[in-house]
Design a protein around this motif. Structure first.
Motif, PDB file in Angstrom:
ATOM      1  N   SER A  28      38.786 -15.954  23.463  1.00  0.00           N
ATOM      2  CA  SER A  28      37.335 -16.050  23.396  1.00  0.00           C
ATOM      3  C   SER A  28      36.783 -14.797  22.742  1.00  0.00           C
ATOM      4  CB  SER A  28      36.740 -16.204  24.798  1.00  0.00           C
ATOM      5  OG  SER A  28      35.341 -15.980  24.798  1.00  0.00           O
ATOM      6  N   SER A  29      35.735 -14.952  21.927  1.00  0.00           N
ATOM      7  CA  SER A  29      35.147 -13.780  21.286  1.00  0.00           C
ATOM      8  C   SER A  29      34.489 -12.870  22.307  1.00  0.00           C
ATOM      9  CB  SER A  29      34.128 -14.202  20.220  1.00  0.00           C
ATOM     10  OG  SER A  29      33.054 -14.912  20.803  1.00  0.00           O
ATOM     11  N   GLN A  30      34.261 -13.363  23.531  1.00  0.00           N
ATOM     12  CA  GLN A  30      33.726 -12.495  24.574  1.00  0.00           C
ATOM     13  C   GLN A  30      34.699 -11.362  24.876  1.00  0.00           C
ATOM     14  OE1 GLN A  30      30.638 -12.557  26.084  1.00  0.00           O
ATOM     15  NE2 GLN A  30      30.269 -13.982  24.393  1.00  0.00           N
ATOM     16  N   GLU A  31      35.991 -11.612  24.614  1.00  0.00           N
ATOM     17  CA  GLU A  31      36.994 -10.575  24.847  1.00  0.00           C
ATOM     18  C   GLU A  31      36.928  -9.496  23.767  1.00  0.00           C
ATOM     19  OE1 GLU A  31      40.914 -12.194  26.126  1.00  0.00           O
ATOM     20  OE2 GLU A  31      39.988 -14.119  25.719  1.00  0.00           O
ATOM     21  N   TRP A  32      36.101  -9.691  22.768  1.00  0.00           N
ATOM     22  CA  TRP A  32      35.967  -8.737  21.672  1.00  0.00           C
ATOM     23  C   TRP A  32      34.698  -7.904  21.796  1.00  0.00           C
ATOM     24  CZ3 TRP A  32      36.991 -12.369  16.915  1.00  0.00           C
ATOM     25  CH2 TRP A  32      38.246 -12.966  17.062  1.00  0.00           C
ATOM     26  N   LYS A  33      34.037  -7.950  22.946  1.00  0.00           N
ATOM     27  CA  LYS A  33      32.740  -7.297  23.070  1.00  0.00           C
ATOM     28  C   LYS A  33      32.809  -5.787  22.857  1.00  0.00           C
ATOM     29  CE  LYS A  33      33.161  -7.129  28.156  1.00  0.00           C
ATOM     30  NZ  LYS A  33      34.463  -7.801  28.211  1.00  0.00           N
ATOM     31  N   ASP A  34      34.026  -5.208  22.946  1.00  0.00           N
ATOM     32  CA  ASP A  34      34.152  -3.766  22.729  1.00  0.00           C
ATOM     33  C   ASP A  34      34.351  -3.418  21.259  1.00  0.00           C
ATOM     34  OD1 ASP A  34      36.667  -4.755  22.330  1.00  0.00           O
ATOM     35  OD2 ASP A  34      37.704  -3.292  23.577  1.00  0.00           O
ATOM     36  N   GLY A  35      34.276  -4.403  20.380  1.00  0.00           N
ATOM     37  CA  GLY A  35      34.388  -4.122  18.953  1.00  0.00           C
ATOM     38  C   GLY A  35      35.727  -4.448  18.353  1.00  0.00           C
ATOM     39  N   GLY A  36      36.678  -4.899  19.137  1.00  0.00           N
ATOM     40  CA  GLY A  36      37.997  -5.204  18.609  1.00  0.00           C
ATOM     41  C   GLY A  36      38.166  -6.678  18.333  1.00  0.00           C
ATOM     42  N   VAL A  74      42.644 -17.274  16.712  1.00  0.00           N
ATOM     43  CA  VAL A  74      41.239 -17.549  16.422  1.00  0.00           C
ATOM     44  C   VAL A  74      40.485 -17.772  17.736  1.00  0.00           C
ATOM     45  CG1 VAL A  74      39.645 -19.122  15.272  1.00  0.00           C
ATOM     46  CG2 VAL A  74      41.837 -18.589  14.228  1.00  0.00           C
ATOM     47  N   PRO A  75      39.320 -17.158  17.895  1.00  0.00           N
ATOM     48  CA  PRO A  75      38.544 -17.422  19.120  1.00  0.00           C
ATOM     49  C   PRO A  75      37.962 -18.828  19.088  1.00  0.00           C
ATOM     50  CG  PRO A  75      37.247 -16.104  17.602  1.00  0.00           C
ATOM     51  CD  PRO A  75      38.624 -16.230  16.987  1.00  0.00           C
ATOM     52  N   VAL A  76      37.895 -19.468  20.236  1.00  0.00           N
ATOM     53  CA  VAL A  76      37.357 -20.824  20.320  1.00  0.00           C
ATOM     54  C   VAL A  76      36.157 -20.822  21.251  1.00  0.00           C
ATOM     55  CG1 VAL A  76      39.615 -21.837  19.856  1.00  0.00           C
ATOM     56  CG2 VAL A  76      38.897 -21.486  22.219  1.00  0.00           C
ATOM     57  N   MET A 124      38.254 -23.032   5.788  1.00  0.00           N
ATOM     58  CA  MET A 124      37.843 -22.667   7.142  1.00  0.00           C
ATOM     59  C   MET A 124      37.844 -21.163   7.382  1.00  0.00           C
ATOM     60  SD  MET A 124      39.698 -25.657   9.401  1.00  0.00           S
ATOM     61  CE  MET A 124      38.937 -25.104  10.937  1.00  0.00           C
ATOM     62  N   THR A 125      38.659 -20.425   6.650  1.00  0.00           N
ATOM     63  CA  THR A 125      38.785 -18.989   6.894  1.00  0.00           C
ATOM     64  C   THR A 125      38.112 -18.118   5.838  1.00  0.00           C
ATOM     65  OG1 THR A 125      40.881 -18.789   5.670  1.00  0.00           O
ATOM     66  CG2 THR A 125      41.014 -19.385   8.010  1.00  0.00           C
ATOM     67  N   SER A 149      40.697 -35.486  21.001  1.00  0.00           N
ATOM     68  CA  SER A 149      39.962 -34.240  21.159  1.00  0.00           C
ATOM     69  C   SER A 149      40.523 -33.162  20.244  1.00  0.00           C
ATOM     70  CB  SER A 149      40.041 -33.757  22.617  1.00  0.00           C
ATOM     71  OG  SER A 149      39.452 -34.693  23.492  1.00  0.00           O
ATOM     72  N   THR A 150      39.661 -32.257  19.848  1.00  0.00           N
ATOM     73  CA  THR A 150      40.063 -31.145  19.008  1.00  0.00           C
ATOM     74  C   THR A 150      39.598 -29.836  19.635  1.00  0.00           C
ATOM     75  OG1 THR A 150      38.034 -31.149  17.696  1.00  0.00           O
ATOM     76  CG2 THR A 150      39.838 -32.581  16.937  1.00  0.00           C
ATOM     77  N   VAL A 151      40.000 -28.740  19.024  1.00  0.00           N
ATOM     78  CA  VAL A 151      39.599 -27.405  19.454  1.00  0.00           C
ATOM     79  C   VAL A 151      38.584 -26.870  18.448  1.00  0.00           C
ATOM     80  CG1 VAL A 151      40.383 -25.038  19.847  1.00  0.00           C
ATOM     81  CG2 VAL A 151      41.821 -26.958  20.556  1.00  0.00           C
ATOM     82  N   ALA A 152      37.406 -26.503  18.925  1.00  0.00           N
ATOM     83  CA  ALA A 152      36.364 -25.978  18.044  1.00  0.00           C
ATOM     84  C   ALA A 152      36.400 -24.457  18.039  1.00  0.00           C
ATOM     85  CB  ALA A 152      34.995 -26.465  18.495  1.00  0.00           C
ATOM     86  N   TRP A 153      36.317 -23.873  16.858  1.00  0.00           N
ATOM     87  CA  TRP A 153      36.313 -22.417  16.747  1.00  0.00           C
ATOM     88  C   TRP A 153      34.943 -21.850  17.118  1.00  0.00           C
ATOM     89  CZ3 TRP A 153      38.982 -21.177  11.372  1.00  0.00           C
ATOM     90  CH2 TRP A 153      40.311 -21.618  11.420  1.00  0.00           C
ATOM     91  N   ASP A 154      34.961 -20.640  17.645  1.00  0.00           N
ATOM     92  CA  ASP A 154      33.737 -19.855  17.792  1.00  0.00           C
ATOM     93  C   ASP A 154      33.407 -19.333  16.395  1.00  0.00           C
ATOM     94  OD1 ASP A 154      32.194 -17.373  17.968  1.00  0.00           O
ATOM     95  OD2 ASP A 154      32.419 -17.542  20.132  1.00  0.00           O
ATOM     96  N   GLU A 155      32.418 -19.911  15.770  1.00  0.00           N
ATOM     97  CA  GLU A 155      32.171 -19.652  14.346  1.00  0.00           C
ATOM     98  C   GLU A 155      31.851 -18.187  14.067  1.00  0.00           C
ATOM     99  OE1 GLU A 155      29.343 -22.351  12.751  1.00  0.00           O
ATOM    100  OE2 GLU A 155      30.508 -24.146  13.265  1.00  0.00           O
ATOM    101  N   GLU A 156      31.027 -17.574  14.918  1.00  0.00           N
ATOM    102  CA  GLU A 156      30.666 -16.175  14.696  1.00  0.00           C
ATOM    103  C   GLU A 156      31.874 -15.268  14.863  1.00  0.00           C
ATOM    104  OE1 GLU A 156      27.666 -12.726  16.521  1.00  0.00           O
ATOM    105  OE2 GLU A 156      27.459 -14.830  17.143  1.00  0.00           O
ATOM    106  N   GLY A 157      32.643 -15.497  15.935  1.00  0.00           N
ATOM    107  CA  GLY A 157      33.829 -14.679  16.173  1.00  0.00           C
ATOM    108  C   GLY A 157      34.886 -14.886  15.102  1.00  0.00           C
ATOM    109  N   ALA A 158      35.079 -16.151  14.681  1.00  0.00           N
ATOM    110  CA  ALA A 158      36.076 -16.440  13.653  1.00  0.00           C
ATOM    111  C   ALA A 158      35.699 -15.783  12.329  1.00  0.00           C
ATOM    112  CB  ALA A 158      36.217 -17.952  13.474  1.00  0.00           C
TER     113      ALA A 158
END
Length: 523
Positions: free
Chosen positions: A503-511, A314-316, A173-174, A328-337
């Motif tokens: 959320s990968s949206q929190e990474w929009k500044d490049g971090g 991991v971003p979801v 997965m990683t 139910s499961t937690v799905a990763w944000d594939e692009e962010g992960a």
């Protein structure tokens, strides 16, 4: 009830400013490194670790593994907390509400990357309920029958196919090759905390969980081993259960590391031996994690402080996936992960500026230098050259109403603070540069946050974004917090609601949404 030293935010010491880290305790740190070096490189240290090594239970999770990811720089550890109650007394089970039967599942799954230069540890929490495609395996808990590949929760890999399936699943997965495997049960966790004299944790609100028995007042509490287990396992004190629990686990790991390296554990051979004996008593590790590897890890930790650790999860994507058999499961944000694990594979820091921004950062620094030849303070540099992390706080920033005023001589400084606070989620009044002339008559050197007695939690969240600010509590102040921006203001440290999924949206500044350990432990 744990022994506790309640504090409210106004009694806390200033945190490090954004882009700067808390100054290490160099005297203690250097003496620890020197003492550990003498101890661990000499015959005494080698003999001591050799004795410890013989008592560690070994498990080989890498046997017959194929199609593994390529080896990368640094070392990658898979840290598993299993739910075994073995060795815990009946009295402890009752006192700390460690009931039920163990499923021999992975209660906690953490990927730890130790950088090639041994200066940094990147800690990534993997949600135990993550959707995973388990590779084909022999079902250990079911009498050895063969199971084809099938979807399940990630934590089921341990009970289905043991450490080998756990490693295979995480590597798949990683894309990160696991170098060492460490599995800790409840007993070793509790005894390790007790051996170092407990660990300090802090909260701005009461934490009470009937199921686990957790009961903490606001402020700072020193937790024993059993209380620490309650703290990292409680699932009913946060709106999103496991995600708030992961955040507490990360805060606890940072605090544990800080306590271990800031006390005399490394300076005292007897205490180091005793602590290692206790912590490794109920731990399972891979065969390759032997004497030399233990010595190397001890040397690296001897040079650490809390700022050496960077922690994220991991971003979801927020949608989740249903399993064929229900649940139910937690799905990763594939692009962010993938971006996160690529940084791990490439040995890049998670709490610093992204290497893809290196060129623009260099240009910005050149412009700053040209603009600051007269020695004036550099007010125009943005956050690109500092940590891109987001410090977790215990409530949603949008719930905090903020009014910003200029208490400096620099025109537009409060408007810039207002804009940055709004960008990280706070509800601000929207001060503009045209309405922010600055004033020498009302200037003050230090930024202050004024709040009422009922807004201590909100003030703590705001202070995480303004780490050098001084808190002022005023009766009948009202619901809106007041920020008086002083001459010391540099920039706002991004924050996020630590109770919510990353959320990968929190990474929009490049971090990568990571915080360093010194940003999340108690002052």
């Amino acid at each position: 009830m744990p022994a506790s030293r309640p504090q409210h935010p106004s009694s806390q010491r200033p945190r490090p400013a954004p882009g700067r880290r808390r100054r290490p305790r160099w005297g203690l740190r250097l003496s620890a490194v020197a003492a550990a070096g003498v101890l661990l490189t000499g015959g005494v240290g080698h003999a001591m670790v050799s004795t410890i090594d013989t008592g560690v239970e070994r498990v080989d999770p890498f046997h017959d593994l194929s199609n593994r990811p390529d080896t990368s720089k640094g070392l990658n550890f898979l840290l598993i907390g299993n739910d075994s109650r073995e060795g815990i007394t009946a009295e402890e089970k009752k006192k700390f509400r460690i009931g039920g039967e163990a499923c021999h599942c992975a209660d906690t799954i953490i990927l730890v990357h130790l950088s090639e230069d041994r200066e940094r540890a990147s800690v990534v929490s993997l949600p135990r309920d993550s959707y995973a495609e388990l590779p084909a395996h022999t079902f250990e808990a079911g009498g050895g029958e063969r199971h084809p590949a099938h979807p399940d929760k990630m934590n089921a890999a341990l009970s289905h196919g043991g450490p080998s399936l756990m490693v295979r699943t995480v590597e798949k997965m990683t894309g990160v090759r696991i170098d060492h495997y460490l599995e800790v049960n409840f007993l070793s966790f509790m005894r390790g905390v007790d051996e170092i004299g407990g660990v300090d944790v802090c909260t701005v609100r009461p934490l009470k969980d009937e199921k686990s028995g957790l009961d903490l007042p606001p402020g700072t509490s020193t937790l024993s081993g059993g209380e620490a287990l309650q703290y990292v396992r409680a699932r009913s004190v946060d709106p999103s259960a496991d995600f708030g629990r992961m955040q507490r686990q990360q805060k606890f790991l940072a605090a544990f590391l800080d306590k271990a390296v800031s006390t005399d554990v490394l300076l005292n051979p007897a205490k180091l031996r005793r602590t290692a004996d206790v912590m490794l008593e109920s731990v399972r590790v891979d065969p390759e994690f032997g004497v030399d590897q233990m010595l190397e890890l001890s040397r690296a930790l001897g040079g650490f402080d809390a700022s050496s650790a960077e922690l994220t999860s991991v971003p979801v994507d927020g949608s989740g996936k249903k399993l064929p058999g229900g649940g139910s499961t937690v799905a990763w944000d594939e692009e962010g992960a993938e971006r996160l694990f690529a940084a791990i594979r490439e040995d890049r820091p998670l709490a610093g500026a992204d290497v893809t921004d290196a060129a623009s950062d260099g240009e910005a620094r050149e412009e700053d230098a040209a603009a600051s030849e007269d020695g004036a303070p550099d007010r125009d540099r943005d956050a690109a050259d500092g940590p891109r992390g987001a410090v977790p706080v215990e409530l949603a920033p949008e719930e905090v109403r903020v009014r910003v005023e200029n208490a400096s001589t620099t025109a537009g400084l409060a408007a810039r603070a207002d804009e940055q606070l709004a960008a990280t989620g706070f509800t601000t009044a929207g001060l503009t540069a045209e309405d922010d002339p600055g004033s020498a008559a009302t200037s003050q050197s230090r930024t202050t946050i004024t709040h009422g007695p009922e807004q201590r939690a909100e003030a703590a969240a705001l202070r995480a974004a303004l780490p050098d600010a001084q808190l002022r509590e005023v009766a009948d102040h009202g619901d809106e917090l007041l920020v008086a921006v002083g001459e010391d203001f540099d920039r706002v440290q991004p924050v996020r609601d630590g109770r919510r999924p990353m959320s990968s949206q929190e990474w929009k500044d490049g971090g990568f949404g990571a915080a360093t350990g010194d940003q999340i432990i108690c002052d």
